[in-house]
Scaffold this motif. Structure first.
Motif, PDB file in Angstrom:
ATOM      1  N   GLU A   1       0.866  -1.191   0.000  1.00  0.00           N
ATOM      2  CA  GLU A   1       0.000   0.000   0.000  1.00  0.00           C
ATOM      3  C   GLU A   1       0.895   1.231   0.000  1.00  0.00           C
ATOM      4  N   VAL A   2       0.677   2.098  -0.975  1.00  0.00           N
ATOM      5  CA  VAL A   2       1.519   3.282  -1.171  1.00  0.00           C
ATOM      6  C   VAL A   2       0.649   4.532  -1.076  1.00  0.00           C
ATOM      7  N   TRP A   3       1.121   5.516  -0.347  1.00  0.00           N
ATOM      8  CA  TRP A   3       0.409   6.819  -0.356  1.00  0.00           C
ATOM      9  C   TRP A   3       1.405   7.947  -0.142  1.00  0.00           C
ATOM     10  N   HIS A   4       1.118   9.089  -0.790  1.00  0.00           N
ATOM     11  CA  HIS A   4       2.018  10.236  -0.633  1.00  0.00           C
ATOM     12  C   HIS A   4       1.317  11.535  -1.001  1.00  0.00           C
ATOM     13  N   ALA A   5       2.010  12.634  -0.776  1.00  0.00           N
ATOM     14  CA  ALA A   5       1.463  13.976  -1.002  1.00  0.00           C
ATOM     15  C   ALA A   5       1.653  14.397  -2.456  1.00  0.00           C
ATOM     16  N   ASN A   6       0.939  15.457  -2.853  1.00  0.00           N
ATOM     17  CA  ASN A   6       1.086  16.010  -4.201  1.00  0.00           C
ATOM     18  C   ASN A   6       2.165  17.114  -4.227  1.00  0.00           C
ATOM     19  N   HIS A   7       2.151  17.902  -5.282  1.00  0.00           N
ATOM     20  CA  HIS A   7       3.181  18.932  -5.484  1.00  0.00           C
ATOM     21  C   HIS A   7       3.051  20.095  -4.500  1.00  0.00           C
ATOM     22  N   LEU A   8       1.960  20.085  -3.707  1.00  0.00           N
ATOM     23  CA  LEU A   8       1.776  21.137  -2.697  1.00  0.00           C
ATOM     24  C   LEU A   8       1.867  20.560  -1.283  1.00  0.00           C
ATOM     25  N   GLY A   9       2.241  19.293  -1.192  1.00  0.00           N
ATOM     26  CA  GLY A   9       2.347  18.668   0.127  1.00  0.00           C
ATOM     27  C   GLY A   9       1.015  18.208   0.696  1.00  0.00           C
ATOM     28  N   GLY A  10      -0.030  18.148  -0.169  1.00  0.00           N
ATOM     29  CA  GLY A  10      -1.358  17.758   0.309  1.00  0.00           C
ATOM     30  C   GLY A  10      -1.684  16.291   0.016  1.00  0.00           C
ATOM     31  N   TYR A  11      -2.491  15.673   0.883  1.00  0.00           N
ATOM     32  CA  TYR A  11      -2.916  14.284   0.728  1.00  0.00           C
ATOM     33  C   TYR A  11      -4.394  14.222   0.375  1.00  0.00           C
ATOM     34  N   SER A  12      -4.752  13.359  -0.595  1.00  0.00           N
ATOM     35  CA  SER A  12      -6.168  13.188  -0.918  1.00  0.00           C
ATOM     36  C   SER A  12      -6.930  12.777   0.348  1.00  0.00           C
ATOM     37  N   PHE A  13      -8.184  13.152   0.428  1.00  0.00           N
ATOM     38  CA  PHE A  13      -9.103  12.988   1.563  1.00  0.00           C
ATOM     39  C   PHE A  13      -8.912  14.077   2.618  1.00  0.00           C
ATOM     40  N   PHE A  14      -7.679  14.580   2.764  1.00  0.00           N
ATOM     41  CA  PHE A  14      -7.438  15.655   3.728  1.00  0.00           C
ATOM     42  C   PHE A  14      -7.360  16.992   2.993  1.00  0.00           C
ATOM     43  N   ASP A  15      -7.045  16.924   1.698  1.00  0.00           N
ATOM     44  CA  ASP A  15      -6.980  18.095   0.827  1.00  0.00           C
ATOM     45  C   ASP A  15      -8.160  18.001  -0.144  1.00  0.00           C
TER      46      ASP A  15
END
Ligand code: MBD
Ligand code: FE
Length: 276
Positions: free
Chosen positions: A148-162
């Motif tokens: 299971e892999v998860w990480h932030a986008n180019h703005l440091g945001g995570y899906s579901f929280f952003d």
């Protein structure tokens, strides 16, 4: 207050507890209360300071930031070090180091076998490829392991929280192939920072600290008959690499990155790897 008076009060409080309670909870809570009484006494904490702290804890809970505070104060990393020690004592050390989960995992990411593409939203950033092999404690490949892999986008945001990202963007579950291998395509993440104006930031500012993590990618690795691995890798070169507000960077979790400038080579690589 003198020590006997404090001890007498603690005895009085503990004497109200009965066998209908949970002994573990009783022991831990009694210890915490004793330590806090000692802190209040030794630091001469004033009532307004105490009630301000109660207000702070209430607000932090309302904001759902307790997981973040636990990371920022080093509790989560401390628990990791204790698990390392316990495994060492049991003769179970070795392999990829563990590091903290953090508060931003979401279960239920789309699952595929062998490979995946994580960047479903159209967003800027450098394309990233990562691949690896899951091996058991004895070094043999583990087919059918779940990565299971998860990480932030180019703005440091995570899906579901952003709220600007679609559900499960930059989150996938990959089953290792017959050789225990997995690979994925995504976009290079940027380090996360605690929510501006939030409870964690407030506390860190009072401590004269920052609330930024270096760019990283999270992993859970699970397979029947094996211990679960919770870990991360860091993107080398990040200015916060060894200045993580959550203390999660570890030797062995900063893989060498190879920059591919040649577009033809990149395309060839994509053809070679049919990402989902
Ligand atoms: C994160 O992305 C994270 O990984 C941790 C540990 C804490 C806050 C945000
Ligand atoms: Fe994270």
């Amino acid at each position: 207050m003198n020590k006997q008076a404090i001890a007498a009060l603690l005895d009085k409080i503990e004497s109200t507890e009965t066998a209908s309670g949970n002994p573990r909870v009783q022991a831990v809570v009694n210890r915490i209360v004793r330590d806090l009484f000692a802190t209040i006494e030794e630091m001469d904490v004033q009532p307004d300071e105490f009630w301000s702290a109660v207000g702070y804890l209430t607000e932090a809970g309302r904001n759902g930031e307790w997981g973040l505070i636990a990371a920022g104060l080093g509790f989560e990393h401390f628990l990791d070090l204790r698990m390392d020690e316990a495994e060492e004592r049991a003769g179970l050390s070795g392999g990829t180091p563990r590091t903290i989960e953090g508060p931003l995992y979401v279960a239920g990411a789309p699952e595929s076998v062998g490979s995946a593409r994580l960047d479903q939203d159209e967003q800027p950033g450098e394309v990233l490829f990562m691949q690896g092999q899951v091996r058991g404690a004895d070094g043999s490949p583990v087919a059918g392991a779940l990565v299971e892999v998860w990480h932030a986008n180019h703005l440091g945001g995570y899906s579901f929280f952003d709220p600007t990202q679609s559900p499960y963007n930059l989150r996938r579950s990959i089953r290792t192939d017959a050789d225990g291998r997995y690979r994925f395509r995504s976009k290079v993440p940027v380090g996360y920072s605690v929510p501006p104006g939030g409870s964690t930031e407030k506390l860190l500012t009072l401590l004269g600290r920052h609330g930024t993590r270096p760019a990283h990618i999270h992993f859970f690795v699970t397979a029947p008959g094996h211990r679960k691995l919770t870990t991360q890798i860091n993107i080398d070169g990040d200015p916060y690499l060894w200045d993580d507000f959550a203390f999660a960077t570890r030797e062995g979790l900063v893989p060498a990155m190879r920059k591919v400038d040649d577009a033809a080579a990149l395309r060839a690589r994509e053809v070679d790897a049919p990402y989902y």
